[in-house]
Design an enzyme around this catalytic site. Sequence first.
Site, PDB file in Angstrom:
ATOM      1  N   ASP A  50       0.850  -1.187   0.000  1.00  0.00           N
ATOM      2  CA  ASP A  50       0.000   0.000   0.000  1.00  0.00           C
ATOM      3  C   ASP A  50       0.881   1.229   0.000  1.00  0.00           C
ATOM      4  O   ASP A  50       1.744   1.394   0.859  1.00  0.00           O
ATOM      5  CB  ASP A  50      -0.911   0.019   1.219  1.00  0.00           C
ATOM      6  CG  ASP A  50      -1.819   1.236   1.207  1.00  0.00           C
ATOM      7  OD1 ASP A  50      -2.647   1.345   0.285  1.00  0.00           O
ATOM      8  OD2 ASP A  50      -1.679   2.093   2.091  1.00  0.00           O
ATOM      9  N   GLU A 139      -1.983  -1.383  -5.800  1.00  0.00           N
ATOM     10  CA  GLU A 139      -3.231  -0.740  -6.164  1.00  0.00           C
ATOM     11  C   GLU A 139      -3.078  -0.043  -7.501  1.00  0.00           C
ATOM     12  O   GLU A 139      -2.011   0.475  -7.815  1.00  0.00           O
ATOM     13  CB  GLU A 139      -3.509   0.311  -5.085  1.00  0.00           C
ATOM     14  CG  GLU A 139      -4.946   0.640  -4.888  1.00  0.00           C
ATOM     15  CD  GLU A 139      -5.115   1.516  -3.655  1.00  0.00           C
ATOM     16  OE1 GLU A 139      -6.235   1.979  -3.432  1.00  0.00           O
ATOM     17  OE2 GLU A 139      -4.131   1.742  -2.933  1.00  0.00           O
ATOM     18  N   ASP A 221      -2.852   1.925   6.654  1.00  0.00           N
ATOM     19  CA  ASP A 221      -2.057   1.469   5.515  1.00  0.00           C
ATOM     20  C   ASP A 221      -1.778  -0.037   5.576  1.00  0.00           C
ATOM     21  O   ASP A 221      -1.740  -0.713   4.550  1.00  0.00           O
ATOM     22  CB  ASP A 221      -0.733   2.244   5.435  1.00  0.00           C
ATOM     23  CG  ASP A 221      -0.967   3.734   5.263  1.00  0.00           C
ATOM     24  OD1 ASP A 221      -2.051   4.116   4.783  1.00  0.00           O
ATOM     25  OD2 ASP A 221      -0.073   4.524   5.634  1.00  0.00           O
TER      26      ASP A 221
END
Length: 244
Positions: A50, A139, A221
């Site tokens: 992340d 992501e 996170d």
Amino acid sequence: MMAAGRFHPQSVSVSFEQGKWWISVEGVAAVFHPQRHSPKGRHTKSAGLDMGVRTLAVVADTDGDVLHVVKAVRSLQNAEQQLKRANQTLSRTKKGSNGRKRARARLTRIHARIANLRADVLHKASHWAATNLCRLTIEDLNVEGMKQLRALAKTVSDAGMAELRQQLTYKAGWYGLELVIADRWFASTKTCSGCSNVKAEMCLSERTYECHLCGLIIDRDVNAAINLARWPDNTMITPLAAAA
Ligand SMILES: [Zn+2]
């Protein structure tokens, strides 16, 4: 590489740019990066990265273990402070003056330093991931869209998310990492890594994920990184120690 006979230079050029001397060497080289595709010594579980709000990046695996944290870099923050002051100094100088020339040269040097510091921290992070993991999911961030949010602007530029992703992409090829890009609509931040409940809202200011269903309290996170590690099969939930 030259000493070992693995590189044969054909031409060399020298230039002076941004206050620095640059030497470019062109030639024929053996494979720059010895293929290290063996999974030996790597973390065997799927991992998720992340690109965080609080830290530069967090890597966690499907079990919820944090494998790696890339912290924001102090020297980079300092250099950004210097940049601010150098800009102010420049604005106080007169057009065409020697003072302005000096101020401009200083600004150029600081810009180059910031670029170098950022590249350094991102390269270390992407190299770690490419050589220590078997499978990594990141992501699919809409970086341009995020830059429009004022609150995030600094964090995003600091982190160099697009740069990190680009590095991971080519290093994955060099070192045999399986890089997975999660769907843009996957709610990695809003999903609970304990019970897979999805929150309706998660403010940028919320640094901790608190689940009202299962009671999980976890760093924002880290939670997102765990969800990414499990993507796309997010039904693969294992109870976390943190939730107990
Ligand atoms: Zn939950």
